[in-house]
Design a protein around this motif. Structure first.
Motif, short mmCIF file in Angstrom:
data_model
loop_
_atom_site.label_atom_id
_atom_site.label_comp_id
_atom_site.label_asym_id
_atom_site.label_seq_id
_atom_site.Cartn_x
_atom_site.Cartn_y
_atom_site.Cartn_z
N GLN A 81 20.70 -5.06 17.90
CA GLN A 81 19.95 -3.84 17.58
C GLN A 81 18.66 -4.18 16.85
O GLN A 81 17.60 -3.63 17.16
N ASP B 67 8.66 3.28 21.46
CA ASP B 67 8.79 4.58 20.82
C ASP B 67 9.31 4.43 19.39
O ASP B 67 10.37 3.83 19.16
N SER C 257 12.91 5.69 18.76
CA SER C 257 13.93 4.77 19.30
C SER C 257 14.09 3.56 18.40
O SER C 257 15.22 3.09 18.16
N THR D 141 16.06 4.60 15.36
CA THR D 141 17.47 4.81 15.70
C THR D 141 18.22 3.48 15.76
O THR D 141 19.33 3.36 15.23
N LEU D 142 17.63 2.49 16.38
CA LEU D 142 18.25 1.16 16.45
C LEU D 142 18.40 0.54 15.06
O LEU D 142 19.47 0.00 14.71
#
Length: 172
Positions: free
Chosen positions: A12, A25, A28, A31-32
């Motif tokens: 991740q 992005d 994104s 989020t990771l």
């Protein structure tokens, strides 16, 4: 395919770094990194090892700090109680969280990946200069000049080439 929690966190973080350097992005990426944060925090606790946050944030302020860095992540993964909420997202919060996770990963495992090393180098040479005062001035000056003259993606590529790698993302 079988994968450990530590491998998931590593992947991740490395994927987030790849997206970061290649103009991916921002949501994104966050989020990771947010998912990796939970894994690394839990793994550090299971290993009876203090996270970077526990080491450097006063105990009475720790939950306030955690809440602040987790707010974007929680916004991005929950909608049951606030489906119409709006977040004023600051991408620099992701850089801070990524820095924390790379360093906590290092403390947990004793090593970091080439992508993580490239991220730390870029951070030291640009927005994180103050955080990296221990780096010899002549080295930091040279890296800063390069980082200031090329786009992030090119800087990442140069770091990977210097390390003899073609890509920063580690895959199975």
């Amino acid at each position: 395919m079988q994968i450990t929690k530590l491998d998931a966190a590593r992947r991740q973080i490395d994927s987030a770094i790849d997206l970061y350097f290649n103009g991916g992005d921002a949501i994104s990426i966050h989020t990771l990194v947010g998912a990796a944060h939970i894994l690394i925090t839990d793994l550090s606790n299971a290993a009876n090892q203090e996270t970077l946050i526990k080491k450097h944030i006063r105990s009475e302020k720790r939950w306030e700090f955690e809440r602040a860095i987790r707010t974007p992540q929680n916004f991005l993964k929950h909608a049951a109680k606030d489906p119409h909420a709006v977040l004023d997202f600051d991408p620099h919060a992701t850089e801070l969280l990524l820095l924390i996770e790379v360093e906590t990963f290092r403390e947990l495992t004793g090593s970091i990946t080439d992508s993580m090393n490239a991220f730390l180098t870029y951070a030291a040479a640009t927005w994180g200069k103050v955080a990296f005062e221990a780096i010899p001035g002549d080295v930091l000056t040279g890296v800063s000049m390069v980082a200031a003259q090329v786009p992030k993606q090119e800087f990442f590529s140069l770091c990977m080439q210097a390390l003899g790698k073609s890509s920063g993302v580690v895959s199975d």
